[in-house]
Design a protein around this motif. Structure first.
Motif: not given
Length: 137
Positions: A26-42, A60-69
């Motif tokens: 729930i904590e992982l998937l409730s992050d806005k950018w995580s869900m959008l990155v996953l959707g983009a990679l579909l 760029p900083k948030m994208l880097t953080r999200t990708l690493r996470s």
């Protein structure tokens, strides 16, 4: 209104508890950018720049953080190709694909209810501030 049942006594999880295993997801998937990155990679593997262009508003900083996470959590892979200049691609793992599949449900719900949500926000914002409700004459 009754109290929420304690599902632990029935062998179930209680996502309200800090130590509950489903709460990790729930904590992982409730992050806005995580869900959008996953959707983009579909749509297939993407490079950093492609993701940045696809995800309007991400820094760029948030994208880097999200990708690493997401890589740390096992939802995507990062592949570095030994070229000049170096090429890096991000792709979903099987776990990431299963998580991204939930995005379709959220997207459908959002499309069906966006106008209701926006109308509720407008109505809320139009109300007088709390404690300043006018008294009828």
């Amino acid at each position: 209104m009754g109290t929420f049942p304690d599902l632990r006594k029935f062998g179930g999880a209680d996502a309200f508890l800090r130590a509950c295993k489903p709460r990790v997801a729930i904590e992982l998937l409730s992050d806005k950018w995580s869900m959008l990155v996953l959707g983009a990679l579909l749509f297939g593997p993407r490079r950093f720049g492609e993701l940045r262009r696809m995800l309007d508003g991400i820094t760029p900083k948030m994208l880097t953080r999200t990708l690493r996470s997401l890589e740390r959590d096992g939802l995507l892979t990062r592949t570095v190709y030994p070229t000049v200049p170096m090429r890096v691609e991000y792709a979903l793992t099987d776990l990431g694909e299963s998580a991204a599949g939930m995005l379709a449900v959220i997207t459908t719900w959002g499309a069906e209810h966006a106008e209701e949500i926006l109308a509720a926000r407008r109505a809320y914002d139009a109300r007088p501030p709390a404690g300043e409700t006018p008294v009828p004459a």
